[in-house]
Design a protein around this motif. Structure first.
Motif, PDB file in Angstrom:
ATOM      1  N   ILE A  25       0.835  -1.205   0.000  1.00 39.05           N
ATOM      2  CA  ILE A  25       0.000   0.000   0.000  1.00 39.05           C
ATOM      3  C   ILE A  25       0.868   1.252   0.000  1.00 39.05           C
ATOM      4  O   ILE A  25       0.608   2.221  -0.732  1.00 39.05           O
ATOM      5  CB  ILE A  25      -0.949   0.004   1.207  1.00 39.05           C
ATOM      6  N   ALA A  26       1.932   1.259   0.809  1.00 38.88           N
ATOM      7  CA  ALA A  26       2.830   2.418   0.863  1.00 38.88           C
ATOM      8  C   ALA A  26       3.473   2.685  -0.490  1.00 38.88           C
ATOM      9  O   ALA A  26       3.522   3.835  -0.953  1.00 38.88           O
ATOM     10  CB  ALA A  26       3.905   2.188   1.926  1.00 38.88           C
ATOM     11  N   LEU A  27       3.969   1.642  -1.142  1.00 43.36           N
ATOM     12  CA  LEU A  27       4.620   1.807  -2.441  1.00 43.36           C
ATOM     13  C   LEU A  27       3.647   2.320  -3.495  1.00 43.36           C
ATOM     14  O   LEU A  27       3.985   3.197  -4.301  1.00 43.36           O
ATOM     15  CB  LEU A  27       5.218   0.470  -2.895  1.00 43.36           C
ATOM     16  N   GLU A  28       2.440   1.788  -3.504  1.00 40.52           N
ATOM     17  CA  GLU A  28       1.442   2.212  -4.486  1.00 40.52           C
ATOM     18  C   GLU A  28       0.962   3.633  -4.220  1.00 40.52           C
ATOM     19  O   GLU A  28       0.808   4.437  -5.147  1.00 40.52           O
ATOM     20  CB  GLU A  28       0.252   1.242  -4.476  1.00 40.52           C
ATOM     21  N   ARG A  29       0.729   3.933  -2.966  1.00 44.72           N
ATOM     22  CA  ARG A  29       0.185   5.249  -2.631  1.00 44.72           C
ATOM     23  C   ARG A  29       1.138   6.371  -3.007  1.00 44.72           C
ATOM     24  O   ARG A  29       0.734   7.404  -3.528  1.00 44.72           O
ATOM     25  CB  ARG A  29      -0.138   5.315  -1.133  1.00 44.72           C
ATOM     26  N   GLU A  38      11.778  -6.246   4.117  1.00 53.20           N
ATOM     27  CA  GLU A  38      12.642  -5.682   5.163  1.00 53.20           C
ATOM     28  C   GLU A  38      13.456  -4.515   4.611  1.00 53.20           C
ATOM     29  O   GLU A  38      13.568  -3.459   5.242  1.00 53.20           O
ATOM     30  CB  GLU A  38      13.572  -6.769   5.708  1.00 53.20           C
ATOM     31  N   GLY A  39      13.984  -4.690   3.401  1.00 54.86           N
ATOM     32  CA  GLY A  39      14.826  -3.651   2.800  1.00 54.86           C
ATOM     33  C   GLY A  39      14.067  -2.389   2.474  1.00 54.86           C
ATOM     34  O   GLY A  39      14.524  -1.278   2.782  1.00 54.86           O
ATOM     35  N   ILE A  71      14.366   1.666   3.859  1.00 59.33           N
ATOM     36  CA  ILE A  71      14.472   2.833   2.994  1.00 59.33           C
ATOM     37  C   ILE A  71      13.382   3.853   3.324  1.00 59.33           C
ATOM     38  O   ILE A  71      13.632   5.067   3.368  1.00 59.33           O
ATOM     39  CB  ILE A  71      14.373   2.410   1.511  1.00 59.33           C
ATOM     40  N   LEU A  72      12.165   3.365   3.587  1.00 61.33           N
ATOM     41  CA  LEU A  72      11.036   4.249   3.872  1.00 61.33           C
ATOM     42  C   LEU A  72      11.014   4.742   5.316  1.00 61.33           C
ATOM     43  O   LEU A  72      10.215   5.622   5.660  1.00 61.33           O
ATOM     44  CB  LEU A  72       9.720   3.515   3.578  1.00 61.33           C
ATOM     45  N   GLY A  73      11.878   4.184   6.152  1.00 70.17           N
ATOM     46  CA  GLY A  73      11.883   4.566   7.562  1.00 70.17           C
ATOM     47  C   GLY A  73      10.714   3.983   8.331  1.00 70.17           C
ATOM     48  O   GLY A  73      10.270   4.543   9.338  1.00 70.17           O
ATOM     49  N   LEU A  74      10.207   2.836   7.867  1.00 70.18           N
ATOM     50  CA  LEU A  74       9.082   2.162   8.515  1.00 70.18           C
ATOM     51  C   LEU A  74       9.553   0.851   9.139  1.00 70.18           C
ATOM     52  O   LEU A  74      10.649   0.369   8.857  1.00 70.18           O
ATOM     53  CB  LEU A  74       7.977   1.895   7.488  1.00 70.18           C
ATOM     54  N   ASP A  75       8.717   0.281   9.972  1.00 68.38           N
ATOM     55  CA  ASP A  75       9.059  -0.968  10.655  1.00 68.38           C
ATOM     56  C   ASP A  75       8.064  -2.042  10.239  1.00 68.38           C
ATOM     57  O   ASP A  75       6.867  -1.933  10.538  1.00 68.38           O
ATOM     58  CB  ASP A  75       9.009  -0.770  12.173  1.00 68.38           C
ATOM     59  N   PRO A  76       8.527  -3.096   9.537  1.00 69.50           N
ATOM     60  CA  PRO A  76       7.600  -4.135   9.062  1.00 69.50           C
ATOM     61  C   PRO A  76       6.848  -4.851  10.175  1.00 69.50           C
ATOM     62  O   PRO A  76       5.776  -5.411   9.941  1.00 69.50           O
ATOM     63  CB  PRO A  76       8.515  -5.097   8.297  1.00 69.50           C
ATOM     64  N   ASP A  96       2.204   3.666  19.063  1.00 69.58           N
ATOM     65  CA  ASP A  96       1.682   4.894  19.672  1.00 69.58           C
ATOM     66  C   ASP A  96       1.974   6.122  18.813  1.00 69.58           C
ATOM     67  O   ASP A  96       1.957   7.247  19.295  1.00 69.58           O
ATOM     68  CB  ASP A  96       2.254   5.082  21.085  1.00 69.58           C
ATOM     69  N   GLN A  97       2.265   5.887  17.532  1.00 68.72           N
ATOM     70  CA  GLN A  97       2.469   6.981  16.607  1.00 68.72           C
ATOM     71  C   GLN A  97       1.927   6.576  15.243  1.00 68.72           C
ATOM     72  O   GLN A  97       1.656   5.407  14.996  1.00 68.72           O
ATOM     73  CB  GLN A  97       3.955   7.325  16.496  1.00 68.72           C
ATOM     74  N   GLN A  98       1.752   7.556  14.380  1.00 65.63           N
ATOM     75  CA  GLN A  98       1.186   7.262  13.069  1.00 65.63           C
ATOM     76  C   GLN A  98       2.175   6.528  12.206  1.00 65.63           C
ATOM     77  O   GLN A  98       3.296   6.963  12.005  1.00 65.63           O
ATOM     78  CB  GLN A  98       0.766   8.564  12.393  1.00 65.63           C
ATOM     79  N   MET A  99       1.758   5.389  11.672  1.00 67.10           N
ATOM     80  CA  MET A  99       2.596   4.654  10.708  1.00 67.10           C
ATOM     81  C   MET A  99       2.088   4.945   9.309  1.00 67.10           C
ATOM     82  O   MET A  99       2.630   5.768   8.593  1.00 67.10           O
ATOM     83  CB  MET A  99       2.530   3.155  11.007  1.00 67.10           C
ATOM     84  N   LEU A 100       1.014   4.300   8.926  1.00 69.66           N
ATOM     85  CA  LEU A 100       0.455   4.470   7.588  1.00 69.66           C
ATOM     86  C   LEU A 100      -1.053   4.380   7.690  1.00 69.66           C
ATOM     87  O   LEU A 100      -1.605   3.300   7.906  1.00 69.66           O
ATOM     88  CB  LEU A 100       0.997   3.377   6.652  1.00 69.66           C
ATOM     89  N   PRO A 101      -1.768   5.510   7.562  1.00 67.01           N
ATOM     90  CA  PRO A 101      -3.218   5.481   7.697  1.00 67.01           C
ATOM     91  C   PRO A 101      -3.900   4.879   6.471  1.00 67.01           C
ATOM     92  O   PRO A 101      -3.304   4.760   5.407  1.00 67.01           O
ATOM     93  CB  PRO A 101      -3.590   6.973   7.843  1.00 67.01           C
ATOM     94  N   ARG A 102      -5.148   4.471   6.652  1.00 66.40           N
ATOM     95  CA  ARG A 102      -6.009   3.972   5.576  1.00 66.40           C
ATOM     96  C   ARG A 102      -5.366   2.818   4.800  1.00 66.40           C
ATOM     97  O   ARG A 102      -5.244   2.837   3.589  1.00 66.40           O
ATOM     98  CB  ARG A 102      -6.389   5.112   4.632  1.00 66.40           C
ATOM     99  N   ILE A 103      -4.943   1.792   5.555  1.00 62.77           N
ATOM    100  CA  ILE A 103      -4.347   0.625   4.912  1.00 62.77           C
ATOM    101  C   ILE A 103      -5.386  -0.501   4.762  1.00 62.77           C
ATOM    102  O   ILE A 103      -5.112  -1.530   4.156  1.00 62.77           O
ATOM    103  CB  ILE A 103      -3.109   0.092   5.689  1.00 62.77           C
ATOM    104  N   CYS A 104      -6.578  -0.312   5.304  1.00 63.88           N
ATOM    105  CA  CYS A 104      -7.641  -1.314   5.154  1.00 63.88           C
ATOM    106  C   CYS A 104      -8.996  -0.648   5.275  1.00 63.88           C
ATOM    107  O   CYS A 104      -9.088   0.552   5.395  1.00 63.88           O
ATOM    108  CB  CYS A 104      -7.476  -2.441   6.172  1.00 63.88           C
TER     109      CYS A 104
END
Length: 333
Positions: free
Chosen positions: A177-181, A251-252, A256-261, A325-333
């Motif tokens: 979703i992150a890559l597409e968005r 994982e990679g 790069i995106l600074g996110l945690d899988p 406890d922080q915003q990761m990626l909204p509207r993923i479902c």
């Protein structure tokens, strides 16, 4: 709570729980609702039934591996499945923005119908509303579902030594979703794991007496589910570094995106807690399904002085896993 509802309240972590407990539970207070499981389980004339509902607002609407329609059907089926139920009937309601392309709507509904056929469930009731342009972002879908509890499944107390199994690679839906968005072009076959988990629960239902609880790690991902389980049990959860199934690509790209899988949503995975001496047998049974070829035992419950969830590496170092406890990626479902 804050004076206004922010996006972080929909991310499935600390603030979502705060919203649910301080407003929704307070106003709709009843034992069935406040038990906090994925479907409401209640007695019927013969046995027990489960009832669940969910709304879907994903952006983008179409993505590799699925679309909002497939997601809506699978999401509701999965909530029933992890409650030990066989999904039977669904409802479906659409809220559509004026000007939404008819062909896109037809594609979404066809996708839903295909998934229903694969899963042997039926949409038997629903509703459609069209609102003024700008009233919603394209289309929102609500689905509800009813199923019957199989093999008298029920949640059981978690004990020290119980094992945690995850049914496959994590983080694939949220990352896709992150890559597409954000239209990020990278090499690799990135695809959502969006799928029904009922085949899995149906295959292992003979082991229900040894399965303590089942969850699907959607918003907030594996890390949030692990924290929920630790809180429910009043025990620590120790995960072993390298035991969590995750592809190198996922994982990679998260680095790069600074996110945690570990906090990225899955939409076709199952997390279950199994009695220690039966965990390996349940795992081998699951691995007979192609959907579970990467399934692994990822952790164990331990009786420590201060309950917490953590990952331990080969040198004994620990990384604490907090509730989101922080915003990761909204509207993923």
């Amino acid at each position: 709570m804050e004076e206004t509802i922010k996006l972080v309240y929909g991310d499935g972590g600390k603030y979502t729980n705060e919203l649910i407990k301080e407003i929704i539970y307070k106003c709709f207070n009843n034992v069935i609702l406040t038990s906090g499981i994925d479907s409401a389980v209640f007695s019927v004339k013969h046995g027990k039934a489960a009832f669940t509902t969910d709304s879907f607002v994903v952006k983008p609407l179409f993505f590799p591996g699925g679309d909002i329609g497939k997601l809506a059907i699978c999401g509701t089926i999965n909530d029933l499945s992890v409650s030990g139920a066989k999904p039977i009937y669904l409802s479906c309601s659409f809220i559509i923005e004026e000007g939404f392309p008819t062909k896109a709507f037809e594609l979404i509904v066809k996708s839903m119908a295909e998934q229903c056929k694969k899963s042997n469930v039926k949409v038997v009731t629903g509703d459609t509303k069209v609102v003024e342009k700008g009233g919603v972002d394209g289309i929102f879908i609500n689905t509800s579902g009813v199923g019957t509890i199989e093999k008298n499944y029920e949640i059981k107390p978690i004990e020290s030594g119980d094992r945690i199994i995850v049914s496959g690679n994590i983080g694939e839906h949220g990352t896709t979703i992150a890559l597409e968005r954000y239209k990020i072009k990278v090499k690799g076959d990135f695809k959502s794991d969006c799928a029904s988990v009922y085949k899995i629960t149906s295959m292992i239902k003979e082991y229900y007496p040894f399965i303590k609880i089942m969850k699907d790690p959607t918003r907030g991902g594996i890390a949030t589910i692990i924290n929920e389980l630790s809180s429910i049990a009043g025990l620590s959860v120790k995960l072993t570094d390298g035991s969590i199934p995750i592809s190198r690509e996922i994982e990679g790209i998260n680095k790069i995106l600074g996110l945690d899988p570990l906090y990225m949503a899955c939409e076709g995975r199952l997390v279950l807690v199994v009695k220690s001496n039966m965990a390996d047998e349940v795992l081998q049974k699951m691995k007979k399904l192609e959907q579970c070829r990467n399934a692994k035992i990822i952790g164990v419950f331990t009786d420590e002085q201060y309950p917490m969830a953590y990952i331990e590496n080969s040198f004994g170092g620990k990384r604490i896993l907090n509730t989101l406890d922080q915003q990761m990626l909204p509207r993923i479902c």
